[in-house]
Design a protein around this motif. Structure first.
Motif, PDB file in Angstrom:
ATOM      1  N   ILE A 201       0.580  -1.255   0.161  1.00  0.00           N
ATOM      2  CA  ILE A 201       0.163  -0.060  -0.020  1.00  0.00           C
ATOM      3  C   ILE A 201       0.891   1.103   0.003  1.00  0.00           C
ATOM      4  O   ILE A 201       0.656   2.189  -0.919  1.00  0.00           O
ATOM      5  CB  ILE A 201      -1.000   0.082   1.073  1.00  0.00           C
TER       6      ILE A 201
ATOM      7  N   TYR B 132       2.314   1.807  -3.312  1.00  0.00           N
ATOM      8  CA  TYR B 132       1.465   2.144  -4.460  1.00  0.00           C
ATOM      9  C   TYR B 132       1.174   3.326  -4.432  1.00  0.00           C
ATOM     10  O   TYR B 132       1.117   4.353  -5.472  1.00  0.00           O
ATOM     11  CB  TYR B 132       0.019   1.390  -3.896  1.00  0.00           C
ATOM     12  N   PHE B 133       1.170   4.184  -3.288  1.00  0.00           N
ATOM     13  CA  PHE B 133       0.879   5.431  -3.019  1.00  0.00           C
ATOM     14  C   PHE B 133       2.315   6.322  -3.458  1.00  0.00           C
ATOM     15  O   PHE B 133       1.967   7.307  -3.909  1.00  0.00           O
ATOM     16  CB  PHE B 133       0.032   5.966  -1.662  1.00  0.00           C
TER      17      PHE B 133
ATOM     18  N   LEU C 227       2.144   6.357  -7.029  1.00  0.00           N
ATOM     19  CA  LEU C 227       1.069   6.989  -7.708  1.00  0.00           C
ATOM     20  C   LEU C 227       1.088   8.561  -7.499  1.00  0.00           C
ATOM     21  O   LEU C 227       0.807   9.315  -8.296  1.00  0.00           O
ATOM     22  CB  LEU C 227      -0.428   6.662  -6.984  1.00  0.00           C
ATOM     23  N   LEU C 228       1.537   9.050  -6.172  1.00  0.00           N
ATOM     24  CA  LEU C 228       1.511  10.494  -5.959  1.00  0.00           C
ATOM     25  C   LEU C 228       2.802  11.018  -6.508  1.00  0.00           C
ATOM     26  O   LEU C 228       2.745  12.415  -6.810  1.00  0.00           O
ATOM     27  CB  LEU C 228       1.260  10.664  -4.395  1.00  0.00           C
TER      28      LEU C 228
ATOM     29  N   ARG D   9       1.303   7.424 -14.666  1.00  0.00           N
ATOM     30  CA  ARG D   9       1.859   6.915 -13.309  1.00  0.00           C
ATOM     31  C   ARG D   9       0.340   6.249 -12.806  1.00  0.00           C
ATOM     32  O   ARG D   9       0.554   4.999 -12.563  1.00  0.00           O
ATOM     33  CB  ARG D   9       2.154   7.941 -12.007  1.00  0.00           C
ATOM     34  N   GLY D  10      -0.693   6.676 -13.345  1.00  0.00           N
ATOM     35  CA  GLY D  10      -2.166   6.324 -12.829  1.00  0.00           C
ATOM     36  C   GLY D  10      -2.113   4.861 -13.479  1.00  0.00           C
ATOM     37  O   GLY D  10      -2.497   3.791 -12.885  1.00  0.00           O
TER      38      GLY D  10
ATOM     39  N   PHE E  81      -1.214   1.471 -11.569  1.00  0.00           N
ATOM     40  CA  PHE E  81      -2.334   0.191 -11.212  1.00  0.00           C
ATOM     41  C   PHE E  81      -2.079  -0.956 -11.635  1.00  0.00           C
ATOM     42  O   PHE E  81      -2.406  -2.133 -11.057  1.00  0.00           O
ATOM     43  CB  PHE E  81      -3.570   0.909 -12.179  1.00  0.00           C
TER      44      PHE E  81
ATOM     45  N   PHE F  61      -0.165  -2.531  -9.372  1.00  0.00           N
ATOM     46  CA  PHE F  61      -0.967  -3.126  -8.052  1.00  0.00           C
ATOM     47  C   PHE F  61      -1.717  -4.323  -8.330  1.00  0.00           C
ATOM     48  O   PHE F  61      -1.722  -5.243  -7.433  1.00  0.00           O
ATOM     49  CB  PHE F  61      -1.835  -1.865  -7.613  1.00  0.00           C
ATOM     50  N   VAL F  62      -2.433  -4.340  -9.419  1.00  0.00           N
ATOM     51  CA  VAL F  62      -3.298  -5.537  -9.675  1.00  0.00           C
ATOM     52  C   VAL F  62      -2.510  -6.670  -9.721  1.00  0.00           C
ATOM     53  O   VAL F  62      -3.068  -7.939  -9.332  1.00  0.00           O
ATOM     54  CB  VAL F  62      -4.252  -5.082 -10.766  1.00  0.00           C
TER      55      VAL F  62
ATOM     56  N   LEU G 216      -1.369  -7.998  -6.345  1.00  0.00           N
ATOM     57  CA  LEU G 216      -2.427  -8.238  -5.417  1.00  0.00           C
ATOM     58  C   LEU G 216      -2.995  -9.480  -5.887  1.00  0.00           C
ATOM     59  O   LEU G 216      -3.209 -10.325  -4.915  1.00  0.00           O
ATOM     60  CB  LEU G 216      -3.566  -7.150  -5.500  1.00  0.00           C
TER      61      LEU G 216
END
Lengths: 464, 487
Positions: B139, B142-143, B146-147, B153-154, B158, B161-162, B165
């Motif tokens: 987590i 990921y942030f 992302l940030l 980056r989106g 993503f 992450f997928v 996960l």
């Protein structure tokens, strides 16, 4: 059972409020009443041997029913805080009475011991919901929602009645325990129309929990209804329907699972695939939550499928419905406030929320993580319990499918997070939030995290 | 209790940092991460002094009725991984001192939160706890990506992450499967790692294969192993430099560490049956990634592919399941962690000083800054695994271990050492040597924080290249302990 009486009394009181002009007092009375019902519910807890069936064995509040009633009442309390605006428009007393009677139906579904009380519960729950769905009278979408819900709901009730009639024809009884005893004595020597009856009940219940392919009403009804009513449908109605579903298929029809388990497995598989793939393409967050509720229904159905571990799967359903209800209330609270400010429930409305209202955005992140099933939130343990009961069954392929579709699920839940933190805000309407909603978000978010960090307290309560 | 502190300190540190503002947050973060490093050194000395020290074990009930315990402990293997983590995190924080990030408090807070999860993964002794830390580590990163990431980056974050996960859910299923098979004699189910080992051994070949592949998928994605690697190059390139360092320096080791402690001992039969396929994929991945690395133009992307190649060899060594292979893998994990952080810092320095990472546009920097040229050379040679650098011991042992599994595999894996030298030396040549390009003119001197990070990394590369014994002893001990469970 006192809880049931208290809620019924509250419903009647709500109708009287119009005549005796204490409308203003009704909101606090209802909140206190629900807490009272919860307290009464809690007092009865743990007296499994002393609790007695009522009304000629029509209703019986044992610990399992009390646990589900507790989940429903807690959610109802949260829901009433969320819905305070809803009771300031016109028809205040009608709205109160309808919601409270829907709650009565929900509580009956947790405790029925007879097919007639099942049907009564389903109808008492559904009829107020049809009206509530259409309660924004001048809105076309709301009317459409109410009408669609009514047509599809009655259709499902028809299936349910037909199924009950066939089962009665074969067994000669409406009583659940009598039917269960009949099944175990018959040793497989049952008439074919009995099986047809069971499958019809299955289909009717799948309608009620909106599992694919009986889900077509759900997205439109969810989207068209006022947002708070959507929240009610996807939490309390769902929990009650699952309590009934579980009672029927884990306890009563557990003995003939070879008849329905494959059917249910296919229904689950379809629900997982259809809901997640469609949810991923939605622009409206409300509609996305509607489809996601189908996928959560599929997860809870998996626990029913693993009915041979009866205790563990009841536990799993209970935990799942609590985690899901709390997470949904949280998400709907944010959605309600955002869509009120921006006039739209599309994903774009969430753009830039992380900057503008960091607290609300953070609560939404917790809710989304919980719905997506990421540790350490309640949603993770919910999924974990379902996996634990499912792994022992022959339906391992369903677990694989559930994992694949969960990954898709993460996609649409995270779309909201990405919009909140990553996209630039395009309009400048201030998103404001009342203090009561703020408190509600604090409560639900803390609850979600607490359930994920220290689930043992709840598990120990449930395992009695 | 000491081992509990190892996890709690970064957690408290991250909370503290969240409440700081502006530039103080990075100073506070650096200070606290150094404190954590010192704490881990204390743990190391305690362990060396007495491995059965009660300070090194923490075991309290979490969800008693499900047999879930908050059980963490330190052994030879995990202390090495913890040291790697606590050593690298201060360097990673220090390396960010020349970049201005928006909302620095969140950035450093997330890095420290990630450190907490990583230390948790390496010390967990309970399957469930391991899974929770494993997911928790995902987590913050990921942030971070992302940030503070680059363009696109989106979408890219993503995908990452997928992918991960998805893998970890399969791992969860595999672990639950094992958990359901624990406690046949006692009737009490348990998540304790030793109970899971026993449960794994009691399974038939088919059951073990199911567990093997579902858990392998999670580790294979995290490392990543061919053909599960497609998230990796984009994510590495788009993440902010510190995110890339965390991903490649430490997070990648979660996968390889997982293979050693959380897969091999569960499924000896499945490993014998399917090892050839897993090793084949790993070794093919080395070859494949090296070939792609050779033709890369962007230096950061080149390092990303080189990382796939390195990790392929590490995985092959682990899966060959012999003393040399696993021990070499542990040594190489440590060396690769340090070296790759150095390389990514160099890529970041190039970007900051010249505005580009394209190797075609770079050249002749050596004449502008000789100091940097030497530091770069040392890191690069460490990564090529020249003798007397830290990479050599691990690589030597790895190839030795893989050779014991099969000579042909070793031949194929050895080929990649040559390919590694090709792309590393060529990139060095393109960037540092040759004609001076326009981009190099304004190169200037290095900032002192960058210089210090590179000094420390180069010191480690040479020091443990010349005298690897302390690490090697621990690695040997850890490997022996694991092998007793496998055999």
């Amino acid at each position: 059972m006192k809880g049931l009486f208290i809620i019924s009394a509250l419903g009647i009181l709500a109708m009287l409020a119009e005549i005796f002009k204490f409308k203003k007092l009704l909101y606090p009375i209802v909140l206190v009443g629900i807490l009272g019902a919860y307290a009464a519910n809690f007092m009865e807890w743990g007296q499994n041997n002393m609790s007695i069936p009522m009304f000629n064995n029509m209703i019986h509040f044992n610990d399992m029913s009390l646990a589900f009633s507790g989940v429903i009442l807690v959610t109802a309390f949260f829901w009433f805080i969320l819905a305070n605006d809803y009771f300031e428009e016109d028809h205040v007393t009608d709205h109160f009475a309808l919601v409270l009677f829907a709650l009565v139906g929900a509580l009956m579904l947790t405790s029925f011991r007879n097919m007639t009380t099942l049907f009564l519960g389903v109808e008492i729950l559904s009829i107020p919901m049809y009206v509530l769905a259409a309660s924004r009278k001048r809105d076309l979408a709301s009317n459409e929602a109410g009408f669609k819900y009514l047509i599809m709901g009655s259709f499902a009730s028809g299936f349910l009645l037909f199924g009950i009639a066939l089962i009665y024809g074969a067994t000669g009884s409406f009583d659940l325990m009598a039917i269960r005893a009949f099944i175990s004595h018959a040793n497989g020597d049952l008439p074919a129309f009995f099986y047809a009856g069971v499958l019809m009940v299955l289909i009717a219940m799948c309608f009620k929990v909106s599992a694919a392919p009986f889900h077509f009403w759900a997205p439109d009804v969810y989207e068209g209804s006022p947002t708070v009513i959507t929240a009610l449908m996807s939490t309390i109605v769902k929990t009650a329907a699952f309590a009934a579903f579980m009672q029927l298929f884990v306890i009563v029809f557990g003995g003939i699972s070879e008849i329905w388990s494959m059917v249910l497995a296919v229904i689950i598989a379809l629900s997982l695939i259809v809901s997640n793939i469609t949810a991923a393409t939605q622009q409206s967050v409300k509609r996305m939550l509607a489809y996601s509720s189908i996928s959560h229904a599929a997860f809870m159905l998996m626990a029913i499928l693993a009915h041979t571990k009866s205790f563990a799967s009841i536990n799993a359903i209970l935990y799942y419905s609590l985690a899901y209800s709390i997470g949904s209330i949280s998400a709907f609270t944010v959605l309600y406030n955002v869509s009120k400010a921006k006039g739209s429930s599309n994903i774009e409305a969430f753009n830039g929320l992380g900057k503008r209202h960091p607290f609300m955005a953070a609560c939404m992140v917790v809710a989304m993580l919980s719905l997506a099933g990421i540790p350490v939130t309640a949603g993770f343990f919910a999924k974990y319990f379902v996996f634990t009961v499912m792994i022992g069954t022959t339906f391992k392929w369903l677990i694989m499918l559930a994992i694949l579709t969960s990954a898709v699920g993460v996609y649409y839940y995270f779309k909201v997070i990405i919009a909140m933190y990553f996209k630039q805000e395009d309009s400048h309407e201030e998103v404001k939030m009342e203090t009561s909603h703020l408190l509600l978000l604090v409560l639900t978010s803390l609850f979600t995290i607490a359930l994920g960090v220290v689930p043992n307290y709840l598990i120990e309560i449930f395992s009695n | 209790m000491l081992v509990g502190l190892l996890i709690i300190v970064p957690l408290i540190a991250s909370l503290l940092v969240f409440f700081t503002k502006g530039n103080t947050s990075r100073t506070v973060a650096l200070g606290l991460s150094v404190a954590e490093f010192i704490l881990s050194l204390v743990v190391l000395f305690q362990y060396k002094h007495n491995p059965d020290n009660a300070n090194l074990i923490l075991n309290c009930a979490w969800v008693e009725s499900l047999g879930i315990h908050f059980a963490v402990s330190v052994d030879a293997l995990s202390i090495l991984m913890v040291l790697l983590t606590t050593f690298l995190v201060p360097l990673i924080i220090l390396s960010s001192f020349n970049t201005e990030y928006e909302k620095p408090n969140s950035f450093y807070g997330l890095i420290l939160l990630m450190q907490m999860a990583l230390v948790g993964v390496f010390t967990a002794n309970d399957g469930f706890l391991f899974y929770v830390f494993w997911e928790l580590a995902l987590i913050p990163i990921y942030f971070i990506c992302l940030l503070w990431g680059g363009e696109n980056r989106g979408r890219i974050t993503f995908k990452f992450f997928v992918y991960t996960l998805f893998g970890s859910l399969f791992m969860l299923v595999g672990l639950i499967y094992l958990y359901n098979h624990t406690g046949f004699e006692t009737g009490i189910k348990s998540w304790a790692v030793t109970d899971l080992y026993q449960a794994g051994k009691s399974l038939t070949l088919n059951q073990q294969s199911f567990v093997f592949w579902s858990i392998f998928l999670a580790f294979g994605i995290k490392m990543p192993i061919f053909p599960l690697h497609t998230w990796q190059p984009d994510t590495y390139v788009n993440a902010p430099t510190q995110g890339t360092m965390l991903l490649s320096g430490i997070m990648l080791k979660m996968g390889t560490f997982g293979l050693i402690k959380w897969l091999l001992p569960f499924t000896p039969l499945a490993l014998a049956e399917w090892g050839w396929l897993a090793i084949g994929l790993s070794v093919f991945g080395i070859f494949y990634a090296s070939c792609i690395a050779i033709v890369q133009k962007d230096y950061k992307r080149l390092i990303a592919y080189s990382s796939i190649a390195h990790v392929g060899l590490i995985a092959a060594g682990i899966l060959s399941a012999n003393q040399q292979g696993i021990q070499g893998a542990v040594m190489q994990m440590l060396a690769h962690g340090v070296n790759v952080v150095g390389l990514f810092l160099i890529a970041d320095i190039l970007m900051r000083h010249t505005g580009t990472r394209e190797m075609e546009k770079l050249g002749g920097i050596r004449n502008m800054n000789g100091n940097f040229a030497v530091l770069f050379l040392i890191v690069m040679l460490g990564s090529v695994a020249l003798p007397l650098t830290n990479g050599f011991v691990g690589e030597f042992l790895l190839i030795n271990g893989v050779y014991q599994y099969g000579a042909w595999v070793a031949a194929f894996a050895g080929l990649t050492v040559i390919l590694g030298a090709v792309y590393m030396l060529r990139s060095y040549q393109a960037i540092m040597l040759g004609e001076r390009r326009d981009s190099a003119i304004a190169f200037g001197s290095l900032a002192s924080s960058d210089k210090w990070v590179l000094y420390i990394i180069c010191f480690v590369i040479i020091a443990f290249g010349v005298y690897p014994k302390p690490l090697n002893d621990l690695a040997e001990e850890g490997t022996k302990a694991i092998l007793t469970y496998i055999k």
